[in-house]
Design a protein around this motif. Structure first.
Motif, mmCIF file in Angstrom:
data_model
loop_
_atom_site.group_PDB
_atom_site.id
_atom_site.type_symbol
_atom_site.label_atom_id
_atom_site.label_comp_id
_atom_site.label_asym_id
_atom_site.label_seq_id
_atom_site.Cartn_x
_atom_site.Cartn_y
_atom_site.Cartn_z
ATOM 1 N N ALA A 1 -8.122 -23.646 4.017
ATOM 2 C CA ALA A 1 -7.742 -22.458 3.242
ATOM 3 C C ALA A 1 -7.728 -21.230 4.137
ATOM 4 C CB ALA A 1 -8.725 -22.251 2.085
ATOM 5 N N SER A 2 -6.790 -20.339 3.875
ATOM 6 C CA SER A 2 -6.746 -19.048 4.585
ATOM 7 C C SER A 2 -7.227 -17.917 3.686
ATOM 8 C CB SER A 2 -5.323 -18.756 5.065
ATOM 9 O OG SER A 2 -4.434 -18.663 3.955
ATOM 10 N N SER A 3 -7.424 -18.206 2.400
ATOM 11 C CA SER A 3 -7.903 -17.213 1.444
ATOM 12 C C SER A 3 -8.808 -17.911 0.433
ATOM 13 C CB SER A 3 -6.725 -16.548 0.730
ATOM 14 O OG SER A 3 -7.176 -15.677 -0.291
ATOM 15 N N ILE A 4 -9.997 -17.368 0.218
ATOM 16 C CA ILE A 4 -10.964 -17.957 -0.713
ATOM 17 C C ILE A 4 -11.505 -16.844 -1.606
ATOM 18 C CG2 ILE A 4 -13.138 -19.197 -0.976
ATOM 19 C CD1 ILE A 4 -12.666 -20.401 1.790
ATOM 20 N N GLU A 5 -11.368 -17.024 -2.902
ATOM 21 C CA GLU A 5 -11.882 -16.053 -3.874
ATOM 22 C C GLU A 5 -12.987 -16.705 -4.685
ATOM 23 O OE1 GLU A 5 -10.412 -13.483 -7.793
ATOM 24 O OE2 GLU A 5 -8.961 -14.093 -6.254
ATOM 25 N N VAL A 6 -14.121 -16.002 -4.811
ATOM 26 C CA VAL A 6 -15.267 -16.494 -5.578
ATOM 27 C C VAL A 6 -15.525 -15.500 -6.702
ATOM 28 C CG1 VAL A 6 -17.700 -17.144 -5.505
ATOM 29 C CG2 VAL A 6 -16.238 -17.556 -3.507
ATOM 30 N N ARG A 7 -15.491 -15.988 -7.939
ATOM 31 C CA ARG A 7 -15.712 -15.140 -9.112
ATOM 32 C C ARG A 7 -16.980 -15.628 -9.813
ATOM 33 N NH1 ARG A 7 -11.072 -12.141 -9.964
ATOM 34 N NH2 ARG A 7 -11.937 -11.428 -11.947
ATOM 35 N N ILE A 8 -17.893 -14.693 -10.058
ATOM 36 C CA ILE A 8 -19.205 -15.024 -10.611
ATOM 37 C C ILE A 8 -19.407 -14.261 -11.919
ATOM 38 C CG2 ILE A 8 -21.691 -15.033 -10.167
ATOM 39 C CD1 ILE A 8 -20.116 -16.796 -8.259
ATOM 40 N N ILE A 9 -19.931 -14.946 -12.920
ATOM 41 C CA ILE A 9 -20.303 -14.309 -14.182
ATOM 42 C C ILE A 9 -21.801 -14.503 -14.388
ATOM 43 C CG2 ILE A 9 -19.977 -14.250 -16.680
ATOM 44 C CD1 ILE A 9 -17.535 -13.341 -15.161
ATOM 45 N N ASN A 10 -22.496 -13.371 -14.605
ATOM 46 C CA ASN A 10 -23.929 -13.398 -14.901
ATOM 47 C C ASN A 10 -24.722 -14.157 -13.827
ATOM 48 O OD1 ASN A 10 -26.127 -12.668 -16.474
ATOM 49 N ND2 ASN A 10 -26.096 -14.576 -17.651
ATOM 50 N N GLY A 11 -24.472 -13.803 -12.557
ATOM 51 C CA GLY A 11 -25.222 -14.409 -11.459
ATOM 52 C C GLY A 11 -24.937 -15.871 -11.247
ATOM 53 N N GLY A 12 -23.858 -16.391 -11.850
ATOM 54 C CA GLY A 12 -23.524 -17.799 -11.723
ATOM 55 C C GLY A 12 -24.114 -18.671 -12.809
ATOM 56 N N LEU A 13 -24.951 -18.101 -13.651
ATOM 57 C CA LEU A 13 -25.564 -18.885 -14.725
ATOM 58 C C LEU A 13 -24.546 -19.229 -15.802
ATOM 59 C CD1 LEU A 13 -28.938 -16.943 -15.076
ATOM 60 C CD2 LEU A 13 -28.360 -18.830 -13.551
ATOM 61 N N ASP A 14 -23.584 -18.329 -16.043
ATOM 62 C CA ASP A 14 -22.562 -18.580 -17.057
ATOM 63 C C ASP A 14 -21.331 -19.253 -16.456
ATOM 64 O OD1 ASP A 14 -24.253 -17.418 -18.836
ATOM 65 O OD2 ASP A 14 -23.149 -15.539 -19.027
ATOM 66 N N CYS A 15 -20.845 -18.727 -15.335
ATOM 67 C CA CYS A 15 -19.613 -19.300 -14.779
ATOM 68 C C CYS A 15 -19.503 -18.995 -13.278
ATOM 69 C CB CYS A 15 -18.397 -18.743 -15.514
ATOM 70 S SG CYS A 15 -16.819 -19.457 -14.973
ATOM 71 N N ILE A 16 -19.010 -19.983 -12.536
ATOM 72 C CA ILE A 16 -18.677 -19.849 -11.118
ATOM 73 C C ILE A 16 -17.259 -20.370 -10.946
ATOM 74 C CG2 ILE A 16 -19.210 -20.586 -8.749
ATOM 75 C CD1 ILE A 16 -22.090 -21.074 -9.687
ATOM 76 N N THR A 17 -16.396 -19.555 -10.355
ATOM 77 C CA THR A 17 -15.019 -19.974 -10.104
ATOM 78 C C THR A 17 -14.700 -19.774 -8.624
ATOM 79 O OG1 THR A 17 -14.333 -19.358 -12.346
ATOM 80 C CG2 THR A 17 -12.593 -19.596 -10.672
ATOM 81 N N ILE A 18 -14.193 -20.835 -7.982
ATOM 82 C CA ILE A 18 -13.772 -20.755 -6.576
ATOM 83 C C ILE A 18 -12.294 -21.123 -6.509
ATOM 84 C CG2 ILE A 18 -14.016 -21.719 -4.262
ATOM 85 C CD1 ILE A 18 -16.980 -21.866 -6.528
ATOM 86 N N ILE A 19 -11.503 -20.227 -5.929
ATOM 87 C CA ILE A 19 -10.053 -20.428 -5.822
ATOM 88 C C ILE A 19 -9.661 -20.353 -4.359
ATOM 89 C CG2 ILE A 19 -7.781 -19.608 -6.572
ATOM 90 C CD1 ILE A 19 -9.276 -18.089 -8.853
ATOM 91 N N ASP A 20 -8.918 -21.363 -3.872
ATOM 92 C CA ASP A 20 -8.460 -21.326 -2.479
ATOM 93 C C ASP A 20 -6.988 -21.715 -2.408
ATOM 94 O OD1 ASP A 20 -7.961 -24.232 -1.823
ATOM 95 O OD2 ASP A 20 -10.105 -24.432 -2.218
ATOM 96 N N ASP A 21 -6.386 -21.461 -1.247
ATOM 97 C CA ASP A 21 -4.978 -21.814 -1.030
ATOM 98 C C ASP A 21 -4.866 -22.925 0.014
ATOM 99 O OD1 ASP A 21 -5.778 -20.469 1.209
ATOM 100 O OD2 ASP A 21 -4.072 -19.090 1.274
ATOM 101 N N GLY A 22 -5.820 -23.856 -0.024
ATOM 102 C CA GLY A 22 -5.839 -24.955 0.938
ATOM 103 C C GLY A 22 -4.819 -26.040 0.637
ATOM 104 N N ILE A 23 -5.018 -27.194 1.250
ATOM 105 C CA ILE A 23 -4.029 -28.282 1.154
ATOM 106 C C ILE A 23 -4.051 -28.969 -0.205
ATOM 107 C CG2 ILE A 23 -4.034 -28.685 3.637
ATOM 108 C CD1 ILE A 23 -5.926 -31.028 3.182
ATOM 109 N N GLY A 24 -5.108 -28.788 -0.997
ATOM 110 C CA GLY A 24 -5.157 -29.384 -2.328
ATOM 111 C C GLY A 24 -5.324 -30.893 -2.302
ATOM 112 N N MET A 25 -5.221 -31.514 -3.512
ATOM 113 C CA MET A 25 -5.372 -32.967 -3.668
ATOM 114 C C MET A 25 -4.264 -33.506 -4.555
ATOM 115 S SD MET A 25 -9.511 -33.288 -4.251
ATOM 116 C CE MET A 25 -9.686 -31.766 -5.193
ATOM 117 N N ASP A 26 -3.956 -34.798 -4.356
ATOM 118 C CA ASP A 26 -2.971 -35.429 -5.231
ATOM 119 C C ASP A 26 -3.676 -35.967 -6.487
ATOM 120 O OD1 ASP A 26 -4.222 -37.829 -4.559
ATOM 121 O OD2 ASP A 26 -2.660 -38.458 -3.153
#
Length: 652
Positions: free
Chosen positions: A40-65
């Protein structure tokens, strides 16, 4: 009746999760490592309530089939190891195949991924697969982790506040940014962006983003290599330091690791420039053959084992020592109104209070007499003025307290008028009257002979013009950048230390037989280790002979010890050895020389003539490293013109 049985897959994953997923920070670390492995050349991490409610990681890497997306949640399923030999030649951050199934066993996980050809969505909630089907998505991977530990209350109750948990996540993202300056990181907490890097590949920009412009601008570039290791990174100037060791960041092949021995090598390199209770800020990446490092020590992958660890320690120490010698700068004074540095979130919030208390204590102690000054004085004859070889403060007199500056204004106001912003730097003229010389002995090297060994002027030393003395403790001088304040004791201590070191390790050392040998009584612990103590003393040309059951005798000494209290000096050396018998002999000798230099230097609360002040600065200029005393304290600080103009509201 059989009592042993095989655990089911879900229970196995729950046990593994205890090692891999201790808290939200561990989840973020594992998922970001997967994103980095996916190029990945770009990684975004989104946290809600310190990660106790939700953690989201988004990247633009090669992905999976489609099939790989499902297999990713199977335990020990990985694309990074194919055969047994690969375990000893790992080039990726992840390799165990435990992270995703372990996370999915204690949380609700939604995975959305695309390899550019096919797109897939997988849902696994608390160990049960609910969905696996084709679903439109951009290239890359997005993983959402919600309701962590909701079905394992015993684990949930051990988590701390959301603010604390987020501070750990922020800390680990910043560590990733240091190791991967070519990746753009973005961290968002409760819909507020808290950290971002642009992925330009410039590590110094990341330093500025996290620690501030002043530190990044003055940071020392470190680059070195040997047959097995290549080191690169930045080391902060010693005046940027911390109260804990968590700012010494070490990466092995861009993998963040914890290694007490490698951290100790960094501390040793900074030891001459920092007090013992302060720690440097350093970011180092060590590239090596993957077969030299074992990363399969613990599921969290923080711990490693190196096959040539001592060699790596030496390279780190030498690289930092050389870099610091070449690029040290005079510390500049900042007022409390300015925010000097951007603090990095720490592992424990109580450290903030500890840092504040420690800083105040350090500032107070730095302007008081050294505790060692209460002890008997070593009177080594290395000074320009024979009065300097005597105690400058009577034993029964207390140090003079620092008075408000107004009370001293009558004595320093007129000399300070000589200080002007645009004044050209002026060479310090030789003393108009030569200082009194000590009596000369035909077989003892004179002061001039000693000075010749350190007569090379340090090119980085600023040109200074002496203004006067403040409180009989500090020399005030003007220079190109502003007003310089020189600690008279620390400055001369540094000069004496380097003179002693040069004389001790000289090839031809003049020795003197003692007319009456010195008898020194030692403890039984020292007597049984006399052979090791003599090995430490040998490079200093000192040998102790056993004399009776509890004493040693000293028959011959190098001339540089002629005027020293031998009993106290030997006792100090032996005490250092017994207290620190695990550290190197070189460090023990350094401590002894620092103590000797301290006791033979100008004391606080001693008035100096203008000639004596000029001589202190001239001597300091000849030091190899003039900006810190042997104990790590600064010898001088600078109050810049710009800072003075700002404080007197003359800016703009």
């Amino acid at each position: 009746m059989a009592r042993i049985h095989t655990m089911n897959e879900h229970l196995t994953n729950m046990i593994a999760a205890g090692e891999v997923v201790e808290r939200p920070m561990g989840i973020v670390k594992e998922c970001v490592e997967n994103s980095i492995d996916a190029k990945a050349s770009s990684i975004e991490v989104r946290i809600i309530n310190g990660g106790l409610d939700c953690i989201t990681i988004i990247d633009d890497g090669i992905g999976m089939d489609f099939e790989d997306a499902r297999m990713a949640f199977e335990r020990h399923a990985t694309s990074k190891i194919q055969k047994d030999e690969d375990l000893w030649n790992i080039h990726t951050l992840g390799f165990r195949g435990e992270a995703l199934p372990s996370i999915a066993s204690v949380a609700a996980v939604d995975l959305l991924t695309s390899d550019g050809t096919s797109s897939t969505k997988v849902q696994v909630h608390y160990g049960k697969q609910l969905m696996h089907e084709r679903f439109a998505a951009p290239k890359g991977t997005q993983i959402d982790i919600r309701d962590l530990f909701q079905r394992t209350p015993a684990r949930f109750k051990h988590l701390k506040s959301p603010q604390y948990e987020f501070s750990l996540i922020s800390d680990v993202i910043q560590k990733f940014a240091f190791a991967n300056p070519d990746i753009a990181f973005r961290l968002v907490h409760n819909d507020v962006e808290t950290f971002r890097t642009n992925g330009s590949g410039n590590l110094q920009e990341v330093l500025m983003q996290i620690y501030g412009r002043d530190l990044a601008k003055s940071a020392i570039r470190i680059e070195n290599s040997d047959a097995d290791y290549t080191i690169s990174g930045y080391a902060a100037q010693p005046n940027f330091n911390r109260a804990t060791k968590y700012y010494m960041l070490i990466y092995i092949n861009k993998r963040m690791v914890r290694s007490m021995r490698l951290q100790k090598a960094i501390q040793d390199a900074y030891a001459p420039y920092l007090p013992s209770d302060r720690f440097p800020i350093v970011v180092l990446n060590i590239e090596m053959d993957a077969q030299l490092v074992d990363v399969n020590v613990h599921p969290s992958k923080w711990e490693i084992r190196l096959s040539k660890e001592k060699q790596c320690e030496n390279l780190i120490y030498l690289s930092l020592s050389e870099g610091l010698k070449k690029a040290l700068q005079v510390s500049e004074v900042k007022t409390v109104k300015e925010k000097v540095i951007a603090e990095m979130p720490k592992f424990d919030f109580d450290e903030k209070k500890e840092q504040s208390v420690q800083l105040n204590k350090e500032l107070a102690n730095s302007f008081e007499m050294n505790e060692a000054e209460a002890y008997p004085i070593y009177t080594a004859d290395f000074t320009k003025n024979e009065a300097q070889s005597k105690p400058m403060v009577p034993k029964d007199s207390a140090p003079k307290p620092v008075q408000p500056m107004l009370k001293e204004s009558a004595s320093i106001f007129v000399p300070l008028q000589q200080f002007a912003k645009k004044a050209e730097p002026v060479q310090i003229e030789p003393a108009s009257k030569p200082l009194p010389e000590p009596e000369k002995d035909a077989c003892i090297p004179s002061q001039e002979d000693l000075v010749k060994q350190v007569d090379k002027v340090n090119e980085s030393f600023p040109e200074l013009t002496v203004i006067g003395q403040f409180h009989n403790c500090y020399i005030l001088a003007s220079g190109e950048k502003g007003l310089y304040v020189i600690d008279q004791h620390a400055a001369q201590e540094k000069y004496h230390y380097e003179q002693l070191k040069k004389n001790i390790f000289a090839k031809d050392v003049m020795m003197q037989q003692l007319l009456i040998p010195e008898t020194i009584k030692l403890t039984p612990a020292a007597i049984v280790q006399l052979e090791d103590i003599n090995a430490m003393l040998s490079p200093m040309h000192i040998e102790l002979e056993l004399f009776g059951e509890d004493s040693v005798i000293l028959r011959e000494i190098p001339l540089w010890l002629k005027n020293t209290n031998l009993n106290y000096f030997v006792h100090d050396l032996v005490d250092l050895f017994l207290k620190n018998n695990e550290i190197s002999e070189a460090k023990l000798r350094k401590s002894a020389l620092a103590s000797l230099a301290c006791h033979s230097s100008i004391r606080f609360n001693r008035a100096l003539t203008m000639d004596e002040m000029r001589q202190v600065i001239e001597d300091l200029k000849k030091c190899e490293q003039p900006f810190h005393c042997p104990h790590g304290r600064p010898t001088m600080i600078c109050i810049t013109d710009a800072q003075l103009e700002k404080d007197f509201y003359r800016v703009g």
